[in-house]
Design an enzyme around this catalytic site. Structure first.
Site, PDB file in Angstrom:
ATOM      1  N   SER A 289       0.868  -1.197   0.000  1.00 24.16           N
ATOM      2  CA  SER A 289       0.000   0.000   0.000  1.00 24.16           C
ATOM      3  C   SER A 289       0.892   1.230   0.000  1.00 24.16           C
ATOM      4  CB  SER A 289      -0.845   0.001   1.270  1.00 24.16           C
ATOM      5  OG  SER A 289      -0.072   0.471   2.367  1.00 24.16           O
ATOM      6  N   ASP A 290       0.351   2.364  -0.401  1.00 19.14           N
ATOM      7  CA  ASP A 290       1.120   3.570  -0.189  1.00 19.14           C
ATOM      8  C   ASP A 290       0.992   3.925   1.297  1.00 19.14           C
ATOM      9  OD1 ASP A 290       1.693   6.491  -2.294  1.00 19.14           O
ATOM     10  OD2 ASP A 290       2.670   5.801  -0.461  1.00 19.14           O
ATOM     11  N   TRP A 291       1.790   4.880   1.728  1.00 19.56           N
ATOM     12  CA  TRP A 291       1.924   5.192   3.157  1.00 19.56           C
ATOM     13  C   TRP A 291       0.558   5.401   3.810  1.00 19.56           C
ATOM     14  CZ3 TRP A 291       6.774   6.389   5.734  1.00 19.56           C
ATOM     15  CH2 TRP A 291       6.615   6.806   7.052  1.00 19.56           C
TER      16      TRP A 291
END
Ligand code: GLC
Length: 753
Positions: A289-291
């Site tokens: 996932s992105d942050w």
């Protein structure tokens, strides 16, 4: 613990680790995966799906309280699978030792880092590299970044960013390859090959990560993280091709996007991550996932709470949770409550472990922790040479009236004006987490390396004031003109004025959208003031996005697009200004006349009323206050020489295979490179297609008066498009071919399918 005991303890752990985690080397990865997974508890499998950013300075004492203490405990209990933002052999080794020697199964961590355009040695921003259209140079740039980063303990980069974007207001256009899916696909492929090489298990190659899946480059109004609402044709024909190109290049990881795509956050999109990526494209790597994008589905109004977000994300195919704690805190309970099928956990853990096996981390978890290699590699001179070559090739000559350029090397009084002219940090761009501030060669330094001219530098006006912080707003000077007078005095008596203006490196990148894409701060006022005292101006642009430069284009005789070129910026710019390198760059993204035209791009769809029906009539596709044409079109770039195109002809056609040739002549006085571009138009189709699409290009070298015949072969890939279901189709009908040095090419021929 005495040294003898430590050696004994370490050798016992290593033996245990070998017997648990790695089995015998001759077994296949799948056998070793099955064997390891069969030993893992549910919590340990979820641990592989959990990624933290470096949560304490490992050279100091371990955290004793707060959330970092909890993270440290999870690390020691095998509940962390990956770390990001850790670099340096000593730091990586310390964390790896905890994972390998202190946890039950000794599963090694994978260390990720944003190696976006270089690591310690910084290459040009990706948008600048894209302007080179030189796929070999781009691949080498990524390969060198991998050589440096891997020497510092990194085994995974969150790159290439392959988001197509047409919106210069968006700050992250600097990180991609511009507006075109064909050029973007070729560059995406080259970057993955550069990072991963031919042997991912080598200690000098790193796993790449195609990001941000998908559609992130189309935020409404160019506003960072804003919602994305695009139709199927844009999704399948503009957004998806570069991602598919990374699959064809063997990319081992994907990163999903922060944004909501047509109402569904990408992190929670089963269509994107399972139906398209893992099923249709057979991707067997893993998705990170992105942050904190998993927990952000609550903010999106898509999940009720973080536990619900974890449920949505794991079912949608988001395998690893970057820094939102959602998986490590909720998945086990969701499985034990029969809400989430344990098979989903098994599949995610398997994907992550597979990449670790492929990196060779189970065979030697410390293979990226060689202190001698780190010392011998980081900042090595060979990277500077390659970065200089890449930077020169990335420069685009936008205007050169009366051949003001190249400059004479002797006898000139040159006024060098602009805060950016002696800035040694801004040219490094935005993604410089491991680089050192003040490590770039400035334009002033580059120009002074040519000793035959007299260079008088004057700042003119500070561009930014206050501290530079990656996560903080940059304060732009809009009031302090105290240096204007000195600059005007210098300019007045100079033979030539070189002005270095544009954006600071921290005015583009993540979280850096702008509504005004002109010259920021007092720079436009300074430019016009200098012009009043000396019209012989060479404007050198440093910027991370297309800028609206109408006034400059109308008045300034020479304009050079020099982006943010990285560590060797000043040398590259000077070598181009003095003609030691004939600029060959071509714009990978359209430059507008005004921000009101944005999004503006070359491969647009015509309307039902594309042309002016009669003078002054209003019922056609246009603006009252601006033309439809851009300031500089996609694919545009001048040279110190000139190129003529002739004799475009179809040599043969067999079904959907068409052979063509075109003659290109260097009709000027300088040897030069030219990017020969071929565009295709499908005159009518359902759905309607763009007025033209880049489908081939070739970079050629020509001496003065030399002519080369360039041949192109078109096959189905150049003639078809993806339908609304994402299936490729070629429809019969009339096609046109356009060949030239930019997207306004008008040397044309037709054929029918
Ligand atoms: C950031 C970016 C992403 C990057 C990640 C890790 O927010 O969106 O591109 O790789 O976090 O730094």
């Amino acid at each position: 613990m005495t040294i003898a005991k430590h050696i004994f303890f370490t050798s016992i752990c290593f033996f245990v680790f070998n017997s648990c985690a790695s089995e015998s080397n001759e077994q296949s990865v799948d056998d070793r995966l099955n064997s390891l997974l069969s030993k893992m508890t549910l919590e340990e499998k979820i641990g592989q799906m959990n990624q933290y950013s470096s949560f304490w300075d490992v050279t100091g004492p371990a955290p004793k309280e707060g959330s970092t203490a909890k993270q440290f405990e999870q690390l020691k209990n095998g509940l962390v699978g990956s770390m990001l933002n850790v670099h340096g052999v000593e730091n990586v080794r310390k964390l790896q030792q905890i994972a390998v020697e202190e946890t039950r199964l000794g599963i090694p961590l994978i260390f990720g880092f944003d190696v976006i355009h270089g690591f310690k040695t910084i290459s040009p921003i990706p948008l600048a590299e894209a302007a080179s259209w030189d796929l070999e140079a781009i691949e080498l740039s990524a390969k060198n970044a991998a050589l440096e980063a891997s020497a510092a303990g990194i085994n995974w980069t969150f790159a290439p960013m392959v988001d197509i974007s047409r919106d210069a207001r968006w700050g992250r256009v600097m990180e991609g390859a511009g507006e075109d899916p064909y050029l973007g696909s070729k560059i995406a492929h080259a970057r993955v090959k550069g990072f991963q090489g031919d042997d991912l298990s080598a200690p000098t190659t790193i796993a790449a990560c195609a990001k941000h899946f998908a559609g992130y480059g189309f935020p409404e109004a160019g506003k960072e993280y804003n919602t994305v609402d695009i139709g199927a044709q844009t999704l399948h024909n503009m957004v998806m091709p570069p991602f598919k190109a990374t699959i064809d290049a063997g990319v081992r990881t994907f990163m999903n996007s922060f944004s909501q795509l047509n109402g569904v956050p990408a992190t929670g999109s089963k269509y994107l991550q399972r139906t398209l990526l893992k099923e249709k494209w057979n991707f067997d790597g893993f998705v990170v996932s992105d942050w904190s994008s998993i927990e952000e589905m609550v903010e999106h109004g898509y999940a009720e709470n973080v536990k619900h977000a974890a449920h949505i994300a794991v079912e949608a195919g988001s395998d690893m949770d970057m820094q939102s704690f959602a998986y490590v805190e909720h998945l086990a309970d969701l499985v034990r409550s029969d809400i989430v099928d344990e098979q989903l956990i098994e599949d995610a853990a398997r994907r992550i472990l597979r990449v670790k096996f492929e990196l060779g981390l189970f065979d030697d978890p410390y293979k990226y922790c060689n202190i001698e290699r780190e010392k011998a590699t980081i900042g090595h001179e060979k990277f500077q040479e390659a970065t200089l070559e890449m930077a020169k090739k990335s420069i685009v000559l936008l205007k050169n009236q009366n051949q003001l350029l190249p400059l004479k090397k002797k006898g000139l009084d040159i006024a060098l004006i602009g805060d950016l002219a002696d800035d040694k940090t801004s040219p490094l761009g935005n993604w410089i987490l491991a680089a050192e501030n003040n490590s770039a060669v400035s334009v002033l330094e580059g120009m002074k390396a040519y000793e035959g001219n007299n260079i008088e530098f004057s700042v003119g006006a500070k561009l930014n004031i206050g501290p530079l912080e990656f996560a903080k707003e940059l304060k732009i000077n809009t009031t302090d003109k105290s240096d204007f007078a000195a600059a005007l005095k210098t300019a007045k008596t100079a033979d030539v004025v070189v002005m270095v203006l544009g954006e600071h490196g921290f005015q583009s990148g993540e979280g850096r959208s702008r509504t005004n894409i002109g010259l920021p701060g007092l720079q436009q006022e300074l430019l016009e003031a200098v012009y009043k005292v000396n019209k012989n101006i060479v404007l050198v642009l440093n910027n991370g996005r297309p800028l609206a430069l109408n006034w400059a284009h109308k008045h300034i005789p020479a304009i050079v697009e020099a982006w943010q070129l990285g560590s060797q910026s000043g040398n590259a710019i000077a070598q181009v200004l003095y003609g030691d390198y004939n600029p060959s760059g071509k714009l990978p993204m359209t430059f507008p006349k005004s921000v009101g035209q944005v999004p503006i791009y070359y491969n647009f769809k015509t309307s039902g009323r594309p042309n002016l029906p009669s003078p002054d009539e209003v019922f056609w596709t246009h603006y009252q206050d601006e033309t439809n044409a851009p300031l500089y079109p996609f694919g545009y770039g001048l040279s110190y020489t000139t190129f003529e195109y002739s004799d475009l002809e179809i040599i043969s056609q067999s079904g959907t295979t068409i052979e063509l040739s075109v003659a290109v002549t260097n009709s000027g006085k300088f040897p030069g490179k030219e990017v020969v571009q071929l565009y295709v138009q499908d005159h009518f189709a359902q759905p309607a297609q763009p007025v033209k699409s880049l489908k081939r290009f070739e970079l050629i070298d020509l001496k003065p008066n030399q002519t080369k015949t360039v041949r192109f072969t078109l096959t189905e890939d150049a003639l078809g498009f993806y339908d609304d279901d994402g299936n490729f189709t070629v429809q019969p009908g009339e096609f046109s071919i356009y060949v030239g040095g930019d997207s306004t090419a008008n040397l044309t021929t037709k054929f029918n399918l």
